[in-house]
Design a protein around this motif. Structure first.
Motif, PDB file in Angstrom:
ATOM      1  N   GLU A   1       0.837  -1.199   0.000  1.00  0.00           N
ATOM      2  CA  GLU A   1       0.000   0.000   0.000  1.00  0.00           C
ATOM      3  C   GLU A   1       0.872   1.249   0.000  1.00  0.00           C
ATOM      4  N   THR A   2       0.348   2.325  -0.570  1.00  0.00           N
ATOM      5  CA  THR A   2       0.984   3.625  -0.390  1.00  0.00           C
ATOM      6  C   THR A   2       0.514   4.220   0.938  1.00  0.00           C
ATOM      7  N   CYS A   3       1.315   5.115   1.466  1.00  0.00           N
ATOM      8  CA  CYS A   3       0.960   5.760   2.728  1.00  0.00           C
ATOM      9  C   CYS A   3       1.316   7.235   2.646  1.00  0.00           C
ATOM     10  N   ALA A   4       0.648   8.011   3.465  1.00  0.00           N
ATOM     11  CA  ALA A   4       0.955   9.437   3.613  1.00  0.00           C
ATOM     12  C   ALA A   4       1.676   9.652   4.937  1.00  0.00           C
ATOM     13  N   GLU A   5       2.454  10.699   5.010  1.00  0.00           N
ATOM     14  CA  GLU A   5       3.127  11.034   6.264  1.00  0.00           C
ATOM     15  C   GLU A   5       2.092  11.127   7.390  1.00  0.00           C
TER      16      GLU A   5
ATOM     17  N   ILE B   1       3.965   5.456  13.348  1.00  0.00           N
ATOM     18  CA  ILE B   1       3.483   6.394  12.338  1.00  0.00           C
ATOM     19  C   ILE B   1       4.451   6.444  11.161  1.00  0.00           C
ATOM     20  N   ALA B   2       3.916   6.537   9.960  1.00  0.00           N
ATOM     21  CA  ALA B   2       4.753   6.719   8.773  1.00  0.00           C
ATOM     22  C   ALA B   2       5.469   8.072   8.852  1.00  0.00           C
TER      23      ALA B   2
ATOM     24  N   PHE C   1       7.048   9.623   6.517  1.00  0.00           N
ATOM     25  CA  PHE C   1       6.939  10.348   5.243  1.00  0.00           C
ATOM     26  C   PHE C   1       5.992   9.572   4.342  1.00  0.00           C
ATOM     27  N   SER C   2       5.622  10.192   3.238  1.00  0.00           N
ATOM     28  CA  SER C   2       4.768   9.522   2.261  1.00  0.00           C
ATOM     29  C   SER C   2       5.605   8.582   1.392  1.00  0.00           C
ATOM     30  N   GLY C   3       4.987   7.492   0.954  1.00  0.00           N
ATOM     31  CA  GLY C   3       5.712   6.555   0.107  1.00  0.00           C
ATOM     32  C   GLY C   3       4.947   5.269  -0.060  1.00  0.00           C
ATOM     33  N   VAL C   4       5.677   4.182  -0.263  1.00  0.00           N
ATOM     34  CA  VAL C   4       5.076   2.857  -0.393  1.00  0.00           C
ATOM     35  C   VAL C   4       5.592   1.978   0.737  1.00  0.00           C
ATOM     36  N   ILE C   5       4.703   1.169   1.287  1.00  0.00           N
ATOM     37  CA  ILE C   5       5.068   0.261   2.380  1.00  0.00           C
ATOM     38  C   ILE C   5       5.593  -1.025   1.754  1.00  0.00           C
ATOM     39  N   THR C   6       6.830  -1.373   2.062  1.00  0.00           N
ATOM     40  CA  THR C   6       7.443  -2.570   1.481  1.00  0.00           C
ATOM     41  C   THR C   6       7.305  -3.788   2.384  1.00  0.00           C
ATOM     42  N   THR C   7       7.323  -3.583   3.683  1.00  0.00           N
ATOM     43  CA  THR C   7       7.173  -4.678   4.643  1.00  0.00           C
ATOM     44  C   THR C   7       6.419  -4.180   5.864  1.00  0.00           C
ATOM     45  N   VAL C   8       5.642  -5.065   6.453  1.00  0.00           N
ATOM     46  CA  VAL C   8       5.030  -4.829   7.756  1.00  0.00           C
ATOM     47  C   VAL C   8       5.154  -6.131   8.544  1.00  0.00           C
ATOM     48  N   SER C   9       5.710  -6.054   9.720  1.00  0.00           N
ATOM     49  CA  SER C   9       5.872  -7.256  10.526  1.00  0.00           C
ATOM     50  C   SER C   9       4.514  -7.865  10.855  1.00  0.00           C
ATOM     51  N   PRO C  10       4.401  -9.185  10.851  1.00  0.00           N
ATOM     52  CA  PRO C  10       3.193  -9.815  11.390  1.00  0.00           C
ATOM     53  C   PRO C  10       3.077  -9.508  12.889  1.00  0.00           C
ATOM     54  N   PRO C  11       1.923  -9.743  13.494  1.00  0.00           N
ATOM     55  CA  PRO C  11       1.803  -9.544  14.938  1.00  0.00           C
ATOM     56  C   PRO C  11       2.800 -10.442  15.672  1.00  0.00           C
TER      57      PRO C  11
ATOM     58  N   ALA D   1       8.448  -2.150  10.196  1.00  0.00           N
ATOM     59  CA  ALA D   1       7.919  -1.827   8.867  1.00  0.00           C
ATOM     60  C   ALA D   1       9.021  -1.184   8.039  1.00  0.00           C
ATOM     61  N   GLY D   2       8.864  -1.285   6.720  1.00  0.00           N
ATOM     62  CA  GLY D   2       9.769  -0.613   5.783  1.00  0.00           C
ATOM     63  C   GLY D   2       8.971   0.272   4.857  1.00  0.00           C
ATOM     64  N   ILE D   3       9.472   1.487   4.590  1.00  0.00           N
ATOM     65  CA  ILE D   3       8.803   2.442   3.702  1.00  0.00           C
ATOM     66  C   ILE D   3       9.847   3.013   2.748  1.00  0.00           C
ATOM     67  N   ALA D   4       9.455   3.153   1.477  1.00  0.00           N
ATOM     68  CA  ALA D   4      10.313   3.798   0.488  1.00  0.00           C
ATOM     69  C   ALA D   4       9.618   5.065  -0.004  1.00  0.00           C
ATOM     70  N   PRO D   5      10.290   6.203   0.020  1.00  0.00           N
ATOM     71  CA  PRO D   5       9.685   7.454  -0.472  1.00  0.00           C
ATOM     72  C   PRO D   5       9.687   7.506  -1.990  1.00  0.00           C
ATOM     73  N   LEU D   6       8.754   8.262  -2.537  1.00  0.00           N
ATOM     74  CA  LEU D   6       8.685   8.455  -3.977  1.00  0.00           C
ATOM     75  C   LEU D   6       9.993   9.071  -4.474  1.00  0.00           C
ATOM     76  N   GLU D   7      10.463   8.621  -5.632  1.00  0.00           N
ATOM     77  CA  GLU D   7      11.668   9.197  -6.214  1.00  0.00           C
ATOM     78  C   GLU D   7      11.510  10.711  -6.328  1.00  0.00           C
ATOM     79  N   LYS D   8      12.530  11.434  -5.928  1.00  0.00           N
ATOM     80  CA  LYS D   8      12.427  12.891  -5.808  1.00  0.00           C
ATOM     81  C   LYS D   8      12.108  13.571  -7.135  1.00  0.00           C
ATOM     82  N   SER D   9      12.501  12.965  -8.249  1.00  0.00           N
ATOM     83  CA  SER D   9      12.268  13.580  -9.553  1.00  0.00           C
ATOM     84  C   SER D   9      10.814  13.413 -10.008  1.00  0.00           C
ATOM     85  N   GLN D  10      10.044  12.549  -9.325  1.00  0.00           N
ATOM     86  CA  GLN D  10       8.658  12.320  -9.741  1.00  0.00           C
ATOM     87  C   GLN D  10       7.715  13.258  -9.007  1.00  0.00           C
TER      88      GLN D  10
END
Length: 291
Positions: A242-246, A259-260, A262-272, A282-291
């Protein structure tokens, strides 16, 4: 189809499956450099079945189990010397079993123009393409040809097969797939989509004449990993892919919101689970700065 078995020592071997007529581009697909990453193995096995049915104008090598000892042991590292093979390329012909295996794999993959290395991100992860697309702009086209929606800039840790391959002049990248860890579990739908993605790339490169439809691609910068500050209970509230907002809620840790940043895409979320200090939440990657 050509099959070649490399026997380096009594405990290291891998099998090469070769398809096509050799009169065009050459692509090598590898899996199970980490033996527990078995969604990748399943994707490679599915790909071989598809390639047997296609006319291939070029050459495709598939090495579905690059690290048989760790595959049989369902571990990331070799049970014989405890080495992570994806940190030691190009390996050494005179080293430990894993060093020898890495060296043999390195030599076997040198003759391809393109290298696609399949890995697994673990339980709670999503499929994405990992590439050094900033350092090597020509890799963007290869990543786009897969038509997997998420492409992430790699941190470029040396010793990885795809990193060293890029350094050596190949066009190389990783497809990360869900599951694998723990215990070699397989995400079957993700493996099937990975197989379709590789066929799409082969179509783009001119090796095959038909391919399934894919998705538009979005490029993201490097992943930031949110970790547990101390031992505690993590309950996820978001889903990988999923994408997320800050400020979005990703989960709770000991009842406190995660809490996220920054805005980006969620790459991993730990199970409970009960997490220890430093473990990934959790892991989040931000949108490429040029986009």
């Amino acid at each position: 189809m050509r099959e070649v078995i490399f026997e380096q020592t009594s405990v290291t071997s891998f099998t090469v499956h070769e398809f096509g007529n050799g009169n065009g581009p050459s692509v090598t697909v590898t899996a199970a450099v980490h033996g527990d990453e078995q969604t990748a193995v399943h994707a490679a096995m599915l790909l071989m079945k598809e390639l047997e049915l296609l006319t291939i104008n070029g050459r495709v090598k598939v090495i579905p189990i690059c690290n048989p000892a760790s595959f049989r042991n369902r571990t990331r590292v070799s049970p014989f010397d405890g080495i992570d093979m994806n940190r030691i390329f190009p390996g050494s012909a005179e080293g430990s079993p894993t060093m020898q295996l890495a060296h043999a794999l390195w030599l076997e993959t040198r003759d391809a123009e393109y290298l696609i290395d399949l890995h697994c991100i673990g339980a709670g992860g999503t499929t994405y393409t990992l590439a050094l697309y900033k350092e090597y702009p020509e890799i963007r086209e290869l990543a786009e040809s897969l038509s997997l929606p998420i492409v992430i800039q790699s941190s470029g840790v040396r010793g990885q097969l795809f990193v060293e391959s890029c350094q050596a002049g190949q066009k190389a990248l990783i497809i990360e797939l869900p599951a694998g860890q723990p215990g070699g579990i397989i995400d079957i739908p993700a493996a099937e989509e990975c197989c379709r993605a590789i066929i799409r790339s082969l179509r783009h490169l001119g090796l095959v004449n038909a391919a399934p439809l894919g998705s538009s691609v979005v490029f993201y910068d490097e992943i930031t990993t949110l970790t547990a500050p101390h031992p505690g209970l993590f309950i996820p509230e978001a889903t990988a892919g999923e994408t997320c907002a800050e400020g979005d809620l990703l989960g709770t840790f000991d009842g406190n919101p995660v809490i996220a940043p920054f805005s980006g895409v969620i790459t991993t979320v730990s199970p409970p689970r009960y997490c220890f200090a430093g473990e990934s939440l959790a892991g989040i990657a931000p949108l490429e700065k040029s986009q």
